[in-house]
Design a protein around this motif. Structure first.
Motif, PDB file in Angstrom:
ATOM      1  N   SER A  26      -5.127   0.818   5.016  1.00  0.00           N
ATOM      2  CA  SER A  26      -4.943   1.843   3.985  1.00  0.00           C
ATOM      3  C   SER A  26      -6.116   2.791   3.936  1.00  0.00           C
ATOM      4  O   SER A  26      -7.246   2.425   4.238  1.00  0.00           O
ATOM      5  CB  SER A  26      -4.823   1.213   2.606  1.00  0.00           C
ATOM      6  OG  SER A  26      -3.972   0.140   2.655  1.00  0.00           O
TER       7      SER A  26
ATOM      8  N   ALA B 117      -1.095   4.761   4.266  1.00  0.00           N
ATOM      9  CA  ALA B 117      -1.416   3.588   5.077  1.00  0.00           C
ATOM     10  C   ALA B 117      -0.699   3.633   6.416  1.00  0.00           C
ATOM     11  O   ALA B 117       0.299   4.327   6.580  1.00  0.00           O
ATOM     12  CB  ALA B 117      -1.024   2.318   4.329  1.00  0.00           C
TER      13      ALA B 117
ATOM     14  N   GLU C 185       0.813  -1.202   0.000  1.00  0.00           N
ATOM     15  CA  GLU C 185       0.000   0.000   0.000  1.00  0.00           C
ATOM     16  C   GLU C 185       0.851   1.259   0.000  1.00  0.00           C
ATOM     17  O   GLU C 185       0.644   2.178  -0.770  1.00  0.00           O
ATOM     18  CB  GLU C 185      -0.901   0.018   1.242  1.00  0.00           C
ATOM     19  CG  GLU C 185      -2.008  -1.018   1.209  1.00  0.00           C
ATOM     20  CD  GLU C 185      -3.030  -0.699   0.129  1.00  0.00           C
ATOM     21  OE1 GLU C 185      -3.035   0.457  -0.355  1.00  0.00           O
ATOM     22  OE2 GLU C 185      -3.805  -1.594  -0.238  1.00  0.00           O
ATOM     23  N   GLU C 186       1.803   1.272   0.886  1.00  0.00           N
ATOM     24  CA  GLU C 186       2.541   2.514   1.100  1.00  0.00           C
ATOM     25  C   GLU C 186       3.423   2.889  -0.085  1.00  0.00           C
ATOM     26  O   GLU C 186       3.681   4.050  -0.334  1.00  0.00           O
ATOM     27  CB  GLU C 186       3.387   2.411   2.375  1.00  0.00           C
ATOM     28  CG  GLU C 186       2.533   2.335   3.620  1.00  0.00           C
ATOM     29  CD  GLU C 186       3.342   2.059   4.874  1.00  0.00           C
ATOM     30  OE1 GLU C 186       3.186   2.801   5.831  1.00  0.00           O
ATOM     31  OE2 GLU C 186       4.145   1.112   4.875  1.00  0.00           O
TER      32      GLU C 186
ATOM     33  N   ARG D  13      -8.055   9.273  -1.567  1.00  0.00           N
ATOM     34  CA  ARG D  13      -6.638   9.444  -1.865  1.00  0.00           C
ATOM     35  C   ARG D  13      -6.325  10.668  -2.702  1.00  0.00           C
ATOM     36  O   ARG D  13      -5.488  11.478  -2.344  1.00  0.00           O
ATOM     37  CB  ARG D  13      -6.123   8.198  -2.566  1.00  0.00           C
ATOM     38  CG  ARG D  13      -5.541   7.274  -1.516  1.00  0.00           C
ATOM     39  CD  ARG D  13      -4.494   6.429  -2.118  1.00  0.00           C
ATOM     40  NE  ARG D  13      -3.219   6.824  -1.591  1.00  0.00           N
ATOM     41  CZ  ARG D  13      -2.212   5.981  -1.468  1.00  0.00           C
ATOM     42  NH1 ARG D  13      -2.354   4.734  -1.827  1.00  0.00           N
ATOM     43  NH2 ARG D  13      -1.076   6.397  -0.996  1.00  0.00           N
TER      44      ARG D  13
ATOM     45  N   THR E 247       1.033   0.991   9.223  1.00  0.00           N
ATOM     46  CA  THR E 247       1.452  -0.387   9.462  1.00  0.00           C
ATOM     47  C   THR E 247       2.088  -0.449  10.845  1.00  0.00           C
ATOM     48  O   THR E 247       2.375   0.596  11.444  1.00  0.00           O
ATOM     49  CB  THR E 247       2.516  -0.847   8.436  1.00  0.00           C
ATOM     50  OG1 THR E 247       3.740  -0.168   8.723  1.00  0.00           O
ATOM     51  CG2 THR E 247       2.089  -0.546   7.019  1.00  0.00           C
TER      52      THR E 247
ATOM     53  N   LEU F 229       2.071   8.256   2.345  1.00  0.00           N
ATOM     54  CA  LEU F 229       2.165   6.813   2.246  1.00  0.00           C
ATOM     55  C   LEU F 229       0.798   6.129   2.213  1.00  0.00           C
ATOM     56  O   LEU F 229       0.697   4.964   1.874  1.00  0.00           O
ATOM     57  CB  LEU F 229       3.002   6.266   3.399  1.00  0.00           C
ATOM     58  CG  LEU F 229       4.472   6.686   3.344  1.00  0.00           C
ATOM     59  CD1 LEU F 229       5.204   6.216   4.574  1.00  0.00           C
ATOM     60  CD2 LEU F 229       5.138   6.135   2.098  1.00  0.00           C
TER      61      LEU F 229
ATOM     62  N   ARG G 185      -9.540   4.480  -1.264  1.00  0.00           N
ATOM     63  CA  ARG G 185      -9.089   5.002  -2.563  1.00  0.00           C
ATOM     64  C   ARG G 185      -9.797   6.304  -2.918  1.00  0.00           C
ATOM     65  O   ARG G 185      -9.218   7.196  -3.520  1.00  0.00           O
ATOM     66  CB  ARG G 185      -9.384   3.983  -3.673  1.00  0.00           C
ATOM     67  CG  ARG G 185      -8.620   2.693  -3.509  1.00  0.00           C
ATOM     68  CD  ARG G 185      -7.762   2.421  -4.732  1.00  0.00           C
ATOM     69  NE  ARG G 185      -6.502   1.902  -4.253  1.00  0.00           N
ATOM     70  CZ  ARG G 185      -5.311   2.328  -4.679  1.00  0.00           C
ATOM     71  NH1 ARG G 185      -5.205   3.231  -5.605  1.00  0.00           N
ATOM     72  NH2 ARG G 185      -4.213   1.829  -4.164  1.00  0.00           N
TER      73      ARG G 185
ATOM     74  N   SER H  17      -1.588  -4.108   7.243  1.00  0.00           N
ATOM     75  CA  SER H  17      -1.618  -2.665   7.066  1.00  0.00           C
ATOM     76  C   SER H  17      -3.043  -2.166   6.893  1.00  0.00           C
ATOM     77  O   SER H  17      -3.973  -2.934   6.623  1.00  0.00           O
ATOM     78  CB  SER H  17      -0.753  -2.240   5.881  1.00  0.00           C
ATOM     79  OG  SER H  17      -1.457  -2.419   4.676  1.00  0.00           O
TER      80      SER H  17
END
Ligand SMILES: Nc1ncnc2c1ncn2[C@@H]1O[C@H](COP(=O)(O)OP(=O)(O)OP(=O)(O)O)[C@@H](O)[C@H]1O
Ligand SMILES: Nc1ncnc2c1ncn2[C@@H]1O[C@H](COP(=O)(O)OP(=O)(O)OP(=O)(O)O)[C@@H](O)[C@H]1O
Ligand SMILES: [Mg+2]
Ligand SMILES: [Mg+2]
Lengths: 520, 331, 294, 331
Positions: D159, D251, C77-78, D165, D253, D249, D162, D157
């Protein structure tokens, strides 16, 4: 209840001003140890009330209780007849009572103005109003005779100036009661005079001033009433005009005092044990050459800020310094270094006992032996029994008033800290001792003891250099006096020439040696 | 004051202070109790022995860290330094093994001690001579040591020669009269540490420097030398830990000792040593190391927490333990 | 003679065994490619986190005319956005191991199959244990790789009667694996098998099992095909008879294929999925690289 | 002392201090020069812009850390807190996106600011009310936040939707009159930070508390409140950084923000703020963040060092830079 109360002693005045602050049976105990018991005191507006007593008598403790810094274990406070209990110093200040501590309590990283207004900053909207604060600070500083700028960082200032800043802080607002705990211990003549003027001024404006000092001549000159404490007990309160210095001293100590200064030894003719040639400290800011001979006391005089402390710190290698030649005990050294100096037999007792002298959170033993660690313990191992023994003998020899041997150095009274510091330095068995302000905060009884102590030392063939801002002390003790001005020695006085006038004149006049340190 | 009075002055008011010093041991006892309640396997001799043996590394390095922290310093490089020392030691042993056989082990250990002390010396000198914050210096050397071990292992792992393994293994896995060697070594290191700190001139100077370096300087203490020496002791302790560490897994990897610095500093602080210096508790540090290891063990033994949350519960237990002993010992 | 080509290679820093192997193979490949094709310049850049990898992508593309980028992304994803950014300049993109969230960005994909690593191991284990038994699992660092392996493994195990007693993180670290395994052994009187998800951790696990002298542990398996473990497989170790390849050398393959674009050979595009077959004593020598540090 | 002398007194002193304050900027200039020498591409406008934009995160968090460190505190939890805030923010945005579309972005940002401040508040309260070393508390909360984000992402992760984004992207990648937004945000945060620190009562008290908390207490400063507030500011700054981070980024994690705490503290210390408190340099911190980012950039650009040794060279450069500016500014 706003009626006047009679004093505890019959020779006190029957009627006077009403009490602004009254302490009733105040006691203080730390754990099982009672340091102050049953003090009852009236503090009246428009009066200077002096508190005197030996080191460790409980003066500072009493003042801390009156100003909300410590709660009493017993007893109560009344203000104008109302019972009050201060949760902290801030409440006391709001009620108009302010204490100037015996020890310097300022934030070293802040400027003078920032310290003065800490907690009560002036502001315009969100912004602090630095201009106004600096202006007001400059005014108060001028009032107390402090030459510092409002924007100087406190940590960069000499102790004496810090003391004046503390006093200035107390005078920033209008107060009902101003408590000064040994305000003059760090000051020299001029500043003391200025301060006495301020205190009188306060009194005339109707402020009650509580004044602690070991300089009894100040007390005599200033006080309206005098309260004497001894060993945590209140002996009584007297009108000052019924007292003289001698009486005060006797009441404090509880016995007659011997002669203050030992007889002088006369100029020594021996070869110098310490010879300093063209010592230059802080890259030429402080410069000097001098010698010290076995069997003599060399006094270093000068106004506050003359640079005596700096010169000596340079000599000890505690500041950047360079010399053409330094000879100690026959050893010759050009680049001063503290370990070399000490092993050559030269020791220095700092004027800043809290910042540079004692480990306040450590016990008596570790403090006492720190400097002479190698002498006390020949092996790697610590000889703890020996340490306890030397603590015990020190406590006795230097008359350190402690109620428990497991106390931390920071819990000793100011004067007793000074004695511990002296003992610590002497434990190294030096042949040349340099003492900066030997009796700062020491009571009158112990003062003469310390003078005699220095005398014994010198008579035993050692040399002693004394830096003192207390003129009588400098004059009474020294066989020879060097006067410093602007970082340079200007005059040497010997024999009959050692008088207060001569020292003051040399220290203050702008004779032919006019090159001021900072001018250029 | 008369001499009779002085003789009668109470000397051991120290009792109250000693009570506060007990705090880490009380916390340890509480956590052990908790462990026993949560899982019956916890008190199994085997489990306890594993936990105690494992805590040796943090405890040994912690003894050194106690010195550094007591002088008012901080060493973030210990984890990487440990990996680096392990790497050097293995390389030395492997290259010597063909010629001198198992004698490579003591020689390698000696090399480790020398290298560890030199690493500490380097940290100490940069800090004292360069007058830079220990935090920055040791963060820098942390990166340097870590990079060196990565380079030495080519990013993989560096294993000790098979021929030495069996001879060396007992140093971690063996025991003397039932006491595992790492435990014995820990006790010896802590005893020596305590002796140096509390019974020698140097130890006195360590606390003096940490409690007020100006006072120490004015009393003729070589402040820089005392500080540097503390870092050397730290390096030496790291090397001792490395010597115990190698027989366990027999290899150095780029992850060896990762984040140990945080564990070590935590153990020292839990043990009652002040981060700002001036106060040091060697045995508290040892207790702190045990506390950390026991908490981790209890977390695995208990089935109550999701694997994702283990770190959270560990963090919380440490904070709660500190709070608890603050509020019990404050009154 | 010809035009100069620049190939940037962005990989994770050598923080543990497997990534150490990646760095090793990337550096080897860099040397070989530069030797073979003097007109190709390879720049290898490591990054210790996703953020740092994005930064290094920015740096590489801001300061070089990149003809190709070979990237082993930290996370899918990143890194998708940043790689897309690089691709928009016309750079040839080769993705290794983990796919990007948007596969249309890449020109070439050399994929490892982490799910298969877990699944294949699990299938072998189900088979050997006869579909029942009690096992423990050690996880790596919480990342996508770890997640996928565990996912592949548990999906297969869940279909059998094998019970996963416990699953905890040991961060792909030998020490932590040793400690964790000691605690597992203390906690569970019977453990039939242990899966460590990575051979680095497996070494720690074996040490702990040996020390406890527990012979109930019939199988101790890892993954990744670490040199030492493959040696064990070759030697026919009873407890560790297999491993799963997840060869860090895949980065080298990807680099060679990418270089081939510019060396005039046939263009290489599309996806190449590396299998994760079991490494057994029979085929172990194919997976053994004595010079690799991993 | 005559008034003429007084007039001529300090003056120059202020100058010397300001000269020392310049140290981080001089170090920055030196490192930039070094970069330019090593690689001609370094000075490319594009590259410089990237580096400056990227340093925004450490700089923004560093502004908060400057407050905490100035009060004499330390926050090790910032990296994990950042990951946690990013996680919460993404979850909030994703769950709102279906209903309110791109409005989810400002709402999510608001949520982040609130959550960040609350995290800081929690740190601050545990430290001041519980009177535990900040090191221990924030090490604990570091574990807690890290565990939470691992839990929230299920170890994988998380996110951002979309649909959000492209609307959100410009916050990191866009610019205003050529100046990237993160740079603008950094400057605004630093300006506000500098204003609060140097021009408000609160800022005055921050340095007072760090310099001598006893004196502050006697002067009526609520020491605990000032300390706690510093942690809240820290949390708020972390949230601001998180808001800038997500568009880059996209997301969260379990490794997001890992070890940022070390970078942030390094930036603050390089910037001239003392770890013991009492002195704070907001703009120095910003310079420190730039220094770290430039060093990392130069390492990527130059091909001279083995990949394994990058960390070593970075560590060495930091130490050498500190040494250099110590020895130039000391005289
Ligand atoms: N925190 C404390 N714990 C134990 N004893 C203390 C503490 N603070 C002060 N004392 C003791 O209280 C006594 C009185 O101290 P105080 O400071 O009031 O004396 P003082 O009269 O001001 O003396 P000096 O003239 O030397 O300043 C001393 O014996 C001192 O050791
Ligand atoms: N940081 C500083 N900034 C400005 N002036 C300073 C600073 N430090 C020292 N000084 C100056 O140095 C001189 C020496 O100070 P100090 O008061 O210690 O001298 P002294 O002669 O030892 O006085 P004392 O009688 O107090 O011992 C003073 O003029 C003081 O103002
Ligand atoms: Mg007193
Ligand atoms: Mg002086």
């Amino acid at each position: 209840m706003n009626q006047p109360r009679p004093d505890t002693l019959q020779d006190a005045p029957a009627v006077s001003e009403p009490a602004v602050l009254r302490a009733d049976g105040l006691s203080k105990a730390y754990g099982p140890i009672t340091v102050l018991s049953g003090v009852t005191l009236d503090i009246r507006a428009g009066e200077v009330h002096a508190i005197i007593g030996e080191n460790g008598a409980g003066k500072s403790t009493l003042m801390k209780m009156l100003s909300g810094h410590t709660p009493p274990t017993e007893g109560s406070l009344e203000m104008s007849g109302q019972t009050v209990a201060f949760a902290d110093a801030v409440q006391a200040e709001d009620a108009g009572i302010v204490l100037v501590h015996q020890e310097i309590l300022l934030a070293a990283d802040l400027t003078v103005a920032q310290n003065l207004f800490l907690g009560r900053e002036l502001s315009r909207g969100l912004r602090v109003d630095d201009r106004a604060m600096n202006r007001r600070t400059a005014e108060v500083l001028e009032r107390v005779g402090c030459v510092a700028r409002p924007t100087t960082r406190v940590g960069d200032m000499p102790l004496a100036q810090r003391q004046l800043v503390q006093i200035a802080r107390a005078l920033l607002d209008d107060r009902k009661v101003v408590i000064l705990d040994e305000p003059t211990a760090m000051l020299a003549n001029d500043e003391v005079d200025a301060l006495l003027g301020i205190v009188r001024n306060l009194r005339d404006q109707g402020v009650a001033v509580l004044y602690i000092s070991h300089r009894l001549e100040e007390v005599e000159a200033l006080a309206d009433r005098v309260t004497v404490l001894r060993d945590g007990e209140m002996i009584g309160t007297w009108r000052a005009r019924e007292m003289d210095q001698r009486r005060m001293a006797e009441l404090m100590v509880g016995r007659e005092l011997s002669m203050l200064y030992p007889p002088k030894r006369g100029p020594a003719t021996t070869d110098p044990i310490l010879a300093v040639e063209d010592l230059s400290v802080d890259h030429g800011k402080f410069v000097g050459s001098f010698t010290a001979r076995p069997g003599e006391v060399l006094g270093l005089g000068g106004m506050i800020g003359a640079g005596r402390t700096e010169l000596i710190e340079g000599l000890m290698g505690l500041r950047p310094a360079q010399a053409r030649a330094i000879t100690v005990n026959g050893k010759s050294i050009t680049k001063p270094d503290v370990q070399k100096m000490m092993s050559a037999g030269l020791v220095y007792l700092t004027e800043d006992r809290k910042g540079k002298g004692l480990l306040l959170n450590e016990g008596l033993g570790p403090n006492l032996t720190l400097q002479a660690l190698g002498k006390v313990n020949p092996g790697v191992r610590l000889d703890r029994r020996k340490e306890v023994r030397s603590v015990k003998s020190t406590v006795q020899e230097y008359d350190i008033r402690v109620r428990s041997l497991s106390i931390e150095a920071g819990q000793l009274s100011g004067g007793n800290q000074q004695k511990l510091l002296l003992a610590k330095v002497m434990l190294a068995d030096p042949s040349v001792v340099i003492i900066d302000e030997p009796t700062r905060g020491i009571d009158i009884g112990n003062k003469s003891q310390i003078y005699h102590f220095i005398d014994d030392l010198v008579r035993a063939g050692k040399a002693c250099v004394v830096i003192s801002s207390e003129l009588p002390e400098l004059v009474g003790l020294s066989d020879r006096v060097l006067v410093m001005r602007g970082g340079r020695f200007v005059v040497e006085l010997t024999g009959e020439d050692i008088t207060e006038q001569n020292v003051v004149y040399a220290a203050a006049s702008s004779g032919n040696d006019t090159e001021g340190r900072k001018t250029a | 004051m008369s001499s009779a009075e002085i003789a009668s002055l109470p000397e051991s008011e120290g009792f109250r202070i000693r009570w506060a010093d007990m705090a880490p041991f009380i916390a340890l006892a509480l956590i052990v109790l908790l462990g026993a309640l949560i899982n019956s396997n916890f008190m199994a001799a085997n489990n306890l022995m594993n936990v105690i043996t494992r805590s040796a590394f943090i405890a040994i390095i912690g003894v050194g860290a106690t010195f550094v922290i007591a002088t008012g310093g901080l060493d973030l490089s210990i984890g990487s330094m440990m990996a680096f020392v392990v790497g050097i030691m293995i390389m030395a042993m492997n290259s010597l093994a063909p010629q001198i056989g198992v004698w490579a082990i003591p020689v390698g250990a000696l090399v480790a001690l020398v290298v560890g002390s030199l690493c500490g010396l380097m940290n100490g000198l940069i800090i004292t001579v360069g007058r830079i914050e220990p935090f920055i210096v040791t963060l820098g050397t942390m990166g340097i040591f870590r990079a060196f071990i990565t380079y030495m292992t080519d990013g993989g792992s560096l294993s000790i020669d098979r021929s030495l393994r069996s001879a060396y293994r007992p140093l971690y896995f063996g025991d003397f009269l039932g006491v595992p060697y790492p435990v014995i070594i820990t006790v010896v290191v802590a005893l020596i540490g305590a002796f140096v700190l509390y019974r020698t001139k140097y130890g006195r100077r360590v606390t003096a420097v940490g409690s007020n370096s100006d006072v120490a300087r004015f009393s003729g203490v070589h402040v820089g030398r005392v500080r540097t020496m503390a870092f050397v002791i730290q390096g030496f302790c790291v090397a001792v830990a490395a010597i115990c560490y190698v027989p366990r897994l027999g290899a150095a990897t780029p992850t060896t000792g990762q984040l140990w610095e945080l564990q070590v500093i935590t153990a020292v602080v839990i043990g009652g040593t002040l981060l700002r210096g001036g106060k040091a508790h060697i045995w508290g540090t040892v207790a702190g190391a045990l506390i950390l290891e026991v908490i981790a063990n209890v977390m695995v033994l208990s089935d109550m927490v999701s694997e994702y949350l283990v770190a959270a519960v560990q963090g919380a237990i440490i904070i709660i333990a500190m709070l608890a002993h603050r509020f019990t010992s404050a009154r | 003679q010809d035009t100069e080509f620049t190939i940037a290679v962005s990989i994770p820093a050598a923080t543990h065994g497997w990534t150490g192997g990646v760095v090793y193979h990337a550096q080897e490949a860099e040397r070989q490619i530069e030797e073979a094709y003097p007109n190709i310049d390879v720049i290898v850049s490591t990054a210790s986190s996703a953020t740092a990898q994005v930064s290094s992508l920015e740096d590489l593309s801001a300061t070089n005319e990149l003809d190709a980028l070979v990237i082993l992304p930290f996370t899918s994803e990143e890194l998708t956005g940043p790689v897309e950014q690089v691709a928009s300049n016309g750079t040839f993109i080769t993705v290794v191991d983990r796919g990007l969230a948007d596969p249309s960005i890449q020109d070439l994909y050399v994929a490892g199959d982490n799910i298969a690593v877990g699944a294949n191991t699990a299938e072998w284990l189900v088979d050997k244990l006869g579909g029942e038994g009690e096992i423990v699992v050690l996880r790596g660092i919480p990342t996508v790789i770890d997640d996928e392996r565990i996912q592949g493994f548990t999906e297969v195990i869940d279909k059998s009667d094998i019970k996963i007693l416990d699953i905890q993180y040991a961060n792909w670290n030998q020490d932590e694996a040793f400690t964790l395994m000691q605690d597992y052994l203390g906690k569970y009187p019977n453990i039939d098998a242990v899966w460590a998800n990575d051979d680095d951790m497996l070494l720690g696990v074996l040490e702990a099992v040996d020390m406890a002298g527990r012979d109930d542990v019939k199988y101790a398996l890892g993954g990744n095909g670490m040199k030492q473990v493959i040696e064990m497989v070759m030697a026919g170790d009873e407890r560790t008879p297999i491993s799963t390849p997840y060869a860090p050398s895949m980065i080298a393959s990807a680099m060679f294929m990418t270089a081939a674009q510019f060396a005039g050979q046939a263009p290489m595009r599309g996806s190449f999925k590396l299998d994760a077959p079991l490494i057994t004593p029979e085929n172990a020598d194919q997976f053994y690289f004595p010079d690799s540090p991993f």
